[in-house]
Design a protein around this motif. Structure first.
Motif, mmCIF file in Angstrom:
data_model
loop_
_atom_site.group_PDB
_atom_site.id
_atom_site.type_symbol
_atom_site.label_atom_id
_atom_site.label_comp_id
_atom_site.label_asym_id
_atom_site.label_seq_id
_atom_site.Cartn_x
_atom_site.Cartn_y
_atom_site.Cartn_z
ATOM 1 N N SER A 1 -5.059 -0.689 7.449
ATOM 2 C CA SER A 1 -4.321 -0.313 6.240
ATOM 3 C C SER A 1 -3.818 -1.521 5.469
ATOM 4 O O SER A 1 -3.140 -1.371 4.457
ATOM 5 C CB SER A 1 -3.129 0.573 6.619
ATOM 6 N N CYS B 1 0.848 -1.191 0.000
ATOM 7 C CA CYS B 1 0.000 0.000 0.000
ATOM 8 C C CYS B 1 0.885 1.244 0.000
ATOM 9 O O CYS B 1 1.464 1.593 1.041
ATOM 10 C CB CYS B 1 -0.924 0.003 1.227
ATOM 11 N N ASN C 1 -3.828 0.214 -8.551
ATOM 12 C CA ASN C 1 -4.913 -0.659 -8.126
ATOM 13 C C ASN C 1 -4.802 -1.977 -8.889
ATOM 14 O O ASN C 1 -4.815 -1.998 -10.119
ATOM 15 C CB ASN C 1 -6.252 0.019 -8.415
ATOM 16 N N PRO D 1 -7.414 -2.501 -2.952
ATOM 17 C CA PRO D 1 -8.255 -1.490 -2.298
ATOM 18 C C PRO D 1 -9.007 -2.082 -1.109
ATOM 19 O O PRO D 1 -9.431 -3.239 -1.134
ATOM 20 C CB PRO D 1 -9.204 -1.045 -3.411
ATOM 21 N N MET D 2 -9.164 -1.279 -0.075
ATOM 22 C CA MET D 2 -9.820 -1.723 1.157
ATOM 23 C C MET D 2 -10.739 -0.626 1.668
ATOM 24 O O MET D 2 -10.451 0.561 1.500
ATOM 25 C CB MET D 2 -8.775 -2.072 2.217
ATOM 26 N N ALA D 3 -11.832 -1.025 2.283
ATOM 27 C CA ALA D 3 -12.813 -0.061 2.783
ATOM 28 C C ALA D 3 -12.736 0.153 4.282
ATOM 29 O O ALA D 3 -13.259 1.133 4.794
ATOM 30 C CB ALA D 3 -14.227 -0.519 2.415
ATOM 31 N N GLY D 4 -12.086 -0.758 5.012
ATOM 32 C CA GLY D 4 -12.063 -0.658 6.469
ATOM 33 C C GLY D 4 -11.011 0.303 6.990
ATOM 34 O O GLY D 4 -10.310 0.980 6.226
ATOM 35 N N LYS D 5 -10.888 0.363 8.308
ATOM 36 C CA LYS D 5 -9.927 1.257 8.941
ATOM 37 C C LYS D 5 -8.501 0.697 8.904
ATOM 38 O O LYS D 5 -7.543 1.456 9.016
ATOM 39 C CB LYS D 5 -10.347 1.519 10.391
#
Length: 212
Positions: free
Chosen positions: A194, A142, A148, A188-192
């Motif tokens: 990393s 990341c 992506n 890609p990630m949507a949560g908090k």
């Protein structure tokens, strides 16, 4: 095909209803482990099917595990490596090796005996040598400049030799390896958080690369 040996047992106590699989060739289930009531024999295990996939094509994909401490994660990566015909796993730095490692073997379920692997003290030297021999180095990390991984369809086919690098669960990939990498990819990630589990990330990456 696998031999049916598991059966799903269910507690006869309606207030409990605990249902679970049990290997009846090794254990005899009579009483519920939750409440102690009698067990009812339910369905037997179904025959699992292994879908065939001709992934062993022209791309010579290898994996570089840079200082991955968890034997469970390394074992899981071995299972994925076998599933996608990875030619070699390089176990670098602190990464545990299959020899005499029960936790790794338990997670790998025998894949460690069917996937070629070699220990490497220094991943930077390995990557330097592989790049000089014509391998494309892809780092899964990341970073602001990373691409992506799900937007690679316009990037063209993979070259013949590709090395996918995943790094330490805490420290990430060695900065010198990142500097040598031809491409840096992120999931890609949507949560908090990393990052996601390194074995999960490796599986997502190699399947996506082989299908892009």
């Amino acid at each position: 095909m696998m031999t049916n040996k598991f059966a799903f047992l269910e507690c006869t106590n309606l207030a409990c209803g605990f249902r679970f699989p049990l290997d009846l060739t090794s254990f005899k289930g009579e009483f519920c482990p939750r409440c102690g009531s009698a067990l009812h024999l339910g369905s037997s295990q179904y025959e699992q099917w292994t879908p065939e996939w001709d992934c062993c094509g022209a791309v010579k994909l290898v994996g570089i595990l840079d200082n991955i401490r968890s034997a469970h994660n390394v074992g899981s990566i071995f299972r994925t490596a076998e599933a996608v015909c990875i030619r070699q796993l390089y176990l670098c730095g602190l990464t545990p090796v299959p020899e005499d490692n029960r936790a790794l073997a338990k997670a790998a379920l025998g894949a460690e005996n069917r996937v070629s692997w070699s220990p490497q003290n220094n991943a930077v030297r390995l990557v330097t040598r592989m790049k000089a021999e014509g391998s494309q180095i892809i780092a899964l990390e990341c970073l602001p400049e990373a691409e992506n991984i799900f937007a690679l369809k316009d990037a063209g086919p993979l070259p013949e030799k590709v090395a996918v690098v995943v790094g330490s669960e805490l420290a990430g990939i060695d900065p010198e390896i990142l500097a040598l990498s031809d491409r840096k990819l992120y999931i890609p990630m949507a949560g908090k958080k990393s990052s996601i589990n390194v074995a999960v990330a490796f599986g997502i990456a190699v399947y996506q690369l082989l299908h892009s």
